[in-house]
Design an enzyme around this catalytic site. Structure first.
Site, PDB file in Angstrom:
ATOM      1  N   HIS A  95      -3.866  48.198   3.305  1.00  0.00           N
ATOM      2  CA  HIS A  95      -3.791  49.104   2.142  1.00  0.00           C
ATOM      3  C   HIS A  95      -4.266  50.510   2.516  1.00  0.00           C
ATOM      4  O   HIS A  95      -3.731  51.505   2.038  1.00  0.00           O
ATOM      5  CB  HIS A  95      -4.658  48.583   0.996  1.00  0.00           C
ATOM      6  CG  HIS A  95      -4.015  47.465   0.222  1.00  0.00           C
ATOM      7  ND1 HIS A  95      -2.889  47.644  -0.545  1.00  0.00           N
ATOM      8  CD2 HIS A  95      -4.355  46.156   0.088  1.00  0.00           C
ATOM      9  CE1 HIS A  95      -2.557  46.481  -1.124  1.00  0.00           C
ATOM     10  NE2 HIS A  95      -3.434  45.568  -0.736  1.00  0.00           N
ATOM     11  N   GLU A 137     -10.762  32.383   4.126  1.00  0.00           N
ATOM     12  CA  GLU A 137      -9.944  33.593   4.011  1.00  0.00           C
ATOM     13  C   GLU A 137     -10.498  34.768   4.815  1.00  0.00           C
ATOM     14  O   GLU A 137     -11.663  35.143   4.655  1.00  0.00           O
ATOM     15  CB  GLU A 137      -9.829  34.047   2.540  1.00  0.00           C
ATOM     16  CG  GLU A 137      -8.838  35.209   2.404  1.00  0.00           C
ATOM     17  CD  GLU A 137      -9.015  36.054   1.153  1.00  0.00           C
ATOM     18  OE1 GLU A 137     -10.065  35.960   0.498  1.00  0.00           O
ATOM     19  OE2 GLU A 137      -8.088  36.827   0.853  1.00  0.00           O
ATOM     20  N   ASP A 191      -5.990  42.604   4.769  1.00  0.00           N
ATOM     21  CA  ASP A 191      -5.225  43.229   3.681  1.00  0.00           C
ATOM     22  C   ASP A 191      -5.729  44.641   3.372  1.00  0.00           C
ATOM     23  O   ASP A 191      -4.942  45.547   3.139  1.00  0.00           O
ATOM     24  CB  ASP A 191      -5.355  42.329   2.441  1.00  0.00           C
ATOM     25  CG  ASP A 191      -4.673  42.888   1.207  1.00  0.00           C
ATOM     26  OD1 ASP A 191      -3.442  43.038   1.232  1.00  0.00           O
ATOM     27  OD2 ASP A 191      -5.377  43.174   0.216  1.00  0.00           O
ATOM     28  N   ASP A 195      -0.754  35.214   2.557  1.00  0.00           N
ATOM     29  CA  ASP A 195      -0.118  35.295   1.246  1.00  0.00           C
ATOM     30  C   ASP A 195       1.070  36.257   1.252  1.00  0.00           C
ATOM     31  O   ASP A 195       2.039  36.077   0.533  1.00  0.00           O
ATOM     32  CB  ASP A 195      -1.137  35.704   0.169  1.00  0.00           C
ATOM     33  CG  ASP A 195      -2.063  36.824   0.625  1.00  0.00           C
ATOM     34  OD1 ASP A 195      -1.893  37.366   1.734  1.00  0.00           O
ATOM     35  OD2 ASP A 195      -2.977  37.168  -0.150  1.00  0.00           O
ATOM     36  N   HIS A 196       0.985  37.288   2.110  1.00  0.00           N
ATOM     37  CA  HIS A 196       2.022  38.336   2.205  1.00  0.00           C
ATOM     38  C   HIS A 196       1.616  39.281   3.326  1.00  0.00           C
ATOM     39  O   HIS A 196       0.517  39.156   3.857  1.00  0.00           O
ATOM     40  CB  HIS A 196       2.116  39.134   0.883  1.00  0.00           C
ATOM     41  CG  HIS A 196       0.779  39.668   0.455  1.00  0.00           C
ATOM     42  ND1 HIS A 196       0.186  40.750   1.074  1.00  0.00           N
ATOM     43  CD2 HIS A 196      -0.105  39.233  -0.476  1.00  0.00           C
ATOM     44  CE1 HIS A 196      -1.000  40.956   0.510  1.00  0.00           C
ATOM     45  NE2 HIS A 196      -1.214  40.050  -0.419  1.00  0.00           N
ATOM     46  N   SER A 253      -1.865  39.075  -4.116  1.00  0.00           N
ATOM     47  CA  SER A 253      -2.673  37.993  -3.553  1.00  0.00           C
ATOM     48  C   SER A 253      -2.966  36.898  -4.579  1.00  0.00           C
ATOM     49  O   SER A 253      -3.199  35.745  -4.201  1.00  0.00           O
ATOM     50  CB  SER A 253      -3.987  38.542  -3.015  1.00  0.00           C
ATOM     51  OG  SER A 253      -3.722  39.361  -1.911  1.00  0.00           O
TER      52      SER A 253
HETATM   53 MG    MG Z   1      -7.568  38.014  -0.674  1.00  0.00          MG
HETATM   54 ZN    ZN Z   2      -3.394  43.454  -1.001  1.00  0.00          ZN
END
Ligand code: MG
Ligand code: ZN
Length: 363
Positions: free
Chosen positions: A255, A246, A251, A293-294, A79
């Site tokens: 994870h 954000e 994310d 971002d991904h 990130s």
């Molecule tokens: Mg972040």
């Molecule tokens: Zn991450």
């Protein structure tokens, strides 16, 4: 006869150049809202369609593109490098916060916008010194250096900030009181709850010691409400604004390979996109960009075995993946975000809009 033809040609040229000028004018946003869903790949976006209560706000966009997200040194980005690409326009190494591969500071979009007289804001459901928001105001060689990242905020060009991370400002090992420093630099600091009305001063709203709570831990409407408050605040500036929002914990659901966590954070982010799009509907000179971002978790909406009537949300990794990431854009200049390009081009496309603004609008 010759003169006549000349006139006709000249007339055509004038008409053509007048038209292209008008198109350029149209393509100039006064305001830019960049929404980043950390770890949000296409399957995550698709989850809004199957698990949201309402029609997803993602479907309100008319310009869609894809970005390639590899960092300078790694095929799979983190990130920090991902946000540094958006904030500073460069590919750097995983862990980099607003610095290049040689660890030199690189000017960020907040500085560019501020230099054009625009107001700027950052909102996050993580700590405000976490990699994504940090890359928009700090220049540090490692994302883990949270106390150092925090020292950049009081003297940055940021006018409005909301998120977690209070402990890095008021309980520091070096004894510095960064709350005091924020106040000395013109910030009104709030640590209890989101104010219901905005201030005419700069605002720092730090509502958790570290990350904000999860949606499942009663975060409520912090993200959409902080976004609405920021829009109120930043709209006071007649030169326009840049706002980054954000949805950090999409994310973290990825994870943890925790589909319920991921989906609840994604739905909250989609609701926040709605706030930005509703604002842009009223203020037509606003460009809204949504991306990530991904991707995180190698998340898929798989059929449950051979039962195609049922979706089973599955993960293939506890880390990130290298899949291309969707970009959604609406508003003046949104067509620039179509196509397939690198993640740092998001910065280039945003800044080129700001540069046009400088040329065509007298100071
Ligand atoms: Mg972040
Ligand atoms: Zn991450």
């Amino acid at each position: 006869m010759k003169i006549k033809i000349k006139n006709i040609l000249l007339g055509c040229c004038l008409a053509a150049s007048a038209m292209s000028y008008a198109q350029k004018e149209e393509a100039q946003p006064k305001n830019i809202i960049l929404l980043i869903g950390d770890g949000m790949g296409l399957s995550q976006v698709s989850a809004a369609q199957f698990y949201g209560e309402n029609k997803p706000n993602f479907e309100r966009f008319n310009n869609i593109g894809l970005i390639k997200t590899s960092s300078a040194h790694q095929l799979v980005t983190d990130s920090a490098a991902g946000a540094t690409a958006f904030a500073c326009g460069i590919k750097s190494y995983n862990g980099a916060i607003g610095v290049d591969v040689d660890k030199n500071p690189v000017r960020n979009i907040v500085d560019y916008a501020s230099n054009k007289g625009m107001a700027t804001g950052l909102i996050s459901t993580s700590s405000i010194v976490h990699a994504t928001p940090a890359s928009f105001f700090a220049h540090v060689d490692s994302r883990r250096k949270y106390p150092e990242i925090a020292t950049y905020l009081p003297t940055s060009e940021v006018d409005f900030v909301a998120g977690g991370g209070l402990q890095f400002f008021d309980r520091r090992e070096d004894g510095k009181d960064l709350i005091k420093t924020l106040k000395e630099n013109g910030f009104e600091v709030t640590t209890e709850k989101l104010p219901s009305i905005t201030s005419t001063k700069k605002q720092a709203i730090l509502l958790a010691d570290d990350a904000m709570p999860k949606m499942s831990e009663n975060r409520g409407d912090f993200l959409p409400e902080a976004t609405a408050l920021a829009l109120d605040h930043l709209s006071q500036n007649k030169n326009g604004f840049f706002l980054m929002v954000e949805g950090s914990q999409i994310d973290w659901g990825g994870h943890n390979n925790d589909a319920d966590y991921l989906v609840s954070e994604l739905i909250d982010f989609d609701k926040t996109i709605g706030v930005a799009l509703d604002y842009a509907k009223k203020h037509k000179n606003t460009l809204v960009i949504v991306t990530a971002d991904h991707e995180t978790g190698g998340f898929t909406l798989a059929a449950e075995g051979t039962n195609y009537h049922k979706i089973k949300m599955e993960f293939s990794t506890g880390g990130h993946s290298a899949t291309m990431i969707p970009v959604f854009a609406k508003g003046p200049g949104a067509e620039k975000f179509r196509g397939i390009y690198e993640n740092n081009d998001i910065f280039t496309k945003m800044v080129s809009s700001l540069n046009k603004k400088e040329k065509n609008q007298p100071k």
